[in-house]
Design a protein around this motif. Structure first.
Motif, mmCIF file in Angstrom:
data_model
loop_
_atom_site.group_PDB
_atom_site.id
_atom_site.type_symbol
_atom_site.label_atom_id
_atom_site.label_comp_id
_atom_site.label_asym_id
_atom_site.label_seq_id
_atom_site.Cartn_x
_atom_site.Cartn_y
_atom_site.Cartn_z
ATOM 1 N N PRO A 62 0.800 -1.225 0.000
ATOM 2 C CA PRO A 62 0.000 0.000 0.000
ATOM 3 C C PRO A 62 0.839 1.285 0.000
ATOM 4 C CG PRO A 62 -0.488 -1.348 1.940
ATOM 5 C CD PRO A 62 0.510 -2.088 1.128
ATOM 6 N N GLU A 63 1.917 1.318 0.755
ATOM 7 C CA GLU A 63 2.738 2.537 0.802
ATOM 8 C C GLU A 63 3.486 2.765 -0.508
ATOM 9 O OE1 GLU A 63 5.126 2.264 4.335
ATOM 10 O OE2 GLU A 63 3.348 2.238 5.609
ATOM 11 N N ARG A 64 3.940 1.694 -1.138
ATOM 12 C CA ARG A 64 4.641 1.832 -2.414
ATOM 13 C C ARG A 64 3.678 2.239 -3.521
ATOM 14 N NH1 ARG A 64 8.695 -3.367 -1.933
ATOM 15 N NH2 ARG A 64 9.833 -2.552 -0.150
ATOM 16 N N ILE A 65 2.489 1.673 -3.520
ATOM 17 C CA ILE A 65 1.484 2.057 -4.510
ATOM 18 C C ILE A 65 1.136 3.532 -4.350
ATOM 19 C CG2 ILE A 65 -0.928 1.737 -5.204
ATOM 20 C CD1 ILE A 65 -0.522 -1.274 -4.547
ATOM 21 N N ASN A 66 0.983 3.969 -3.109
ATOM 22 C CA ASN A 66 0.667 5.374 -2.877
ATOM 23 C C ASN A 66 1.821 6.280 -3.303
ATOM 24 O OD1 ASN A 66 -1.179 7.406 -1.927
ATOM 25 N ND2 ASN A 66 0.270 7.725 -0.258
ATOM 26 N N ALA A 71 3.786 10.340 -7.087
ATOM 27 C CA ALA A 71 4.803 10.757 -8.063
ATOM 28 C C ALA A 71 4.169 11.044 -9.420
ATOM 29 C CB ALA A 71 5.878 9.683 -8.188
ATOM 30 N N ILE A 72 3.243 10.204 -9.845
ATOM 31 C CA ILE A 72 2.570 10.418 -11.130
ATOM 32 C C ILE A 72 1.725 11.690 -11.076
ATOM 33 C CG2 ILE A 72 0.774 9.507 -12.675
ATOM 34 C CD1 ILE A 72 1.912 6.705 -12.070
ATOM 35 N N ARG A 73 1.087 11.919 -9.952
ATOM 36 C CA ARG A 73 0.246 13.113 -9.808
ATOM 37 C C ARG A 73 1.064 14.407 -9.948
ATOM 38 N NH1 ARG A 73 -3.052 13.986 -4.395
ATOM 39 N NH2 ARG A 73 -1.083 14.860 -3.744
ATOM 40 N N GLU A 79 5.523 15.827 -19.201
ATOM 41 C CA GLU A 79 6.266 14.726 -18.567
ATOM 42 C C GLU A 79 5.447 13.440 -18.599
ATOM 43 O OE1 GLU A 79 8.840 17.151 -15.218
ATOM 44 O OE2 GLU A 79 6.708 16.746 -14.853
ATOM 45 N N PHE A 80 4.151 13.568 -18.295
ATOM 46 C CA PHE A 80 3.288 12.382 -18.313
ATOM 47 C C PHE A 80 3.235 11.776 -19.705
ATOM 48 C CE2 PHE A 80 -0.597 10.000 -18.732
ATOM 49 C CZ PHE A 80 -0.627 9.267 -17.559
ATOM 50 N N GLU A 81 3.060 12.613 -20.703
ATOM 51 C CA GLU A 81 2.995 12.145 -22.096
ATOM 52 C C GLU A 81 4.296 11.444 -22.489
ATOM 53 O OE1 GLU A 81 1.651 11.229 -25.810
ATOM 54 O OE2 GLU A 81 0.431 12.106 -24.224
ATOM 55 N N ALA A 82 5.434 12.011 -22.110
ATOM 56 C CA ALA A 82 6.723 11.416 -22.456
ATOM 57 C C ALA A 82 6.906 10.046 -21.804
ATOM 58 C CB ALA A 82 7.862 12.346 -22.040
ATOM 59 N N LEU A 83 6.417 9.896 -20.592
ATOM 60 C CA LEU A 83 6.606 8.633 -19.858
ATOM 61 C C LEU A 83 5.518 7.610 -20.139
ATOM 62 C CD1 LEU A 83 7.675 10.147 -16.435
ATOM 63 C CD2 LEU A 83 9.138 8.901 -18.037
#
Length: 89
Positions: A62-66, A71-73, A79-83
């Motif tokens: 749960p902590e790693r998923i969060n 980080a994605i948020r 940056e999101f589009e590139a990744l």
């Protein structure tokens, strides 16, 4: 259903017995195997929460998923589009 287990000080399981389902997965029904997997996942999570041992696989942690979610948020659109652009629907 009765269930008995003994774990040595070094973590080795020296005794395990239960009367609710076959010990070997090949001898269980699909439903029985699912119940065993659910119990295994719950036990991993319970030990993680109650004892703070790192027993949960990283893909379910749960902590790693969060941390990944946060980080994605923080990414801007470029940056999101590139990744992740090729994965975006």
């Amino acid at each position: 259903m009765s269930h008995g287990i003994h774990v040595a000080f070094d973590g080795e399981i020296t005794y395990h017995e239960q009367g609710g389902y076959p010990d070997k997965a090949a001898n269980r029904t699909a439903e029985g195997n699912e119940h065993v997997e659910q119990a295994r996942r719950f036990a991993q999570y319970y030990v993680y929460v109650d004892r703070r041992y790192d027993t949960v696989p990283s893909t379910d942690h749960p902590e790693r998923i969060n941390a990944v979610r946060l980080a994605i948020r923080e990414l801007n659109d470029t940056e999101f589009e590139a990744l992740f652009g090729d994965l975006q629907t």
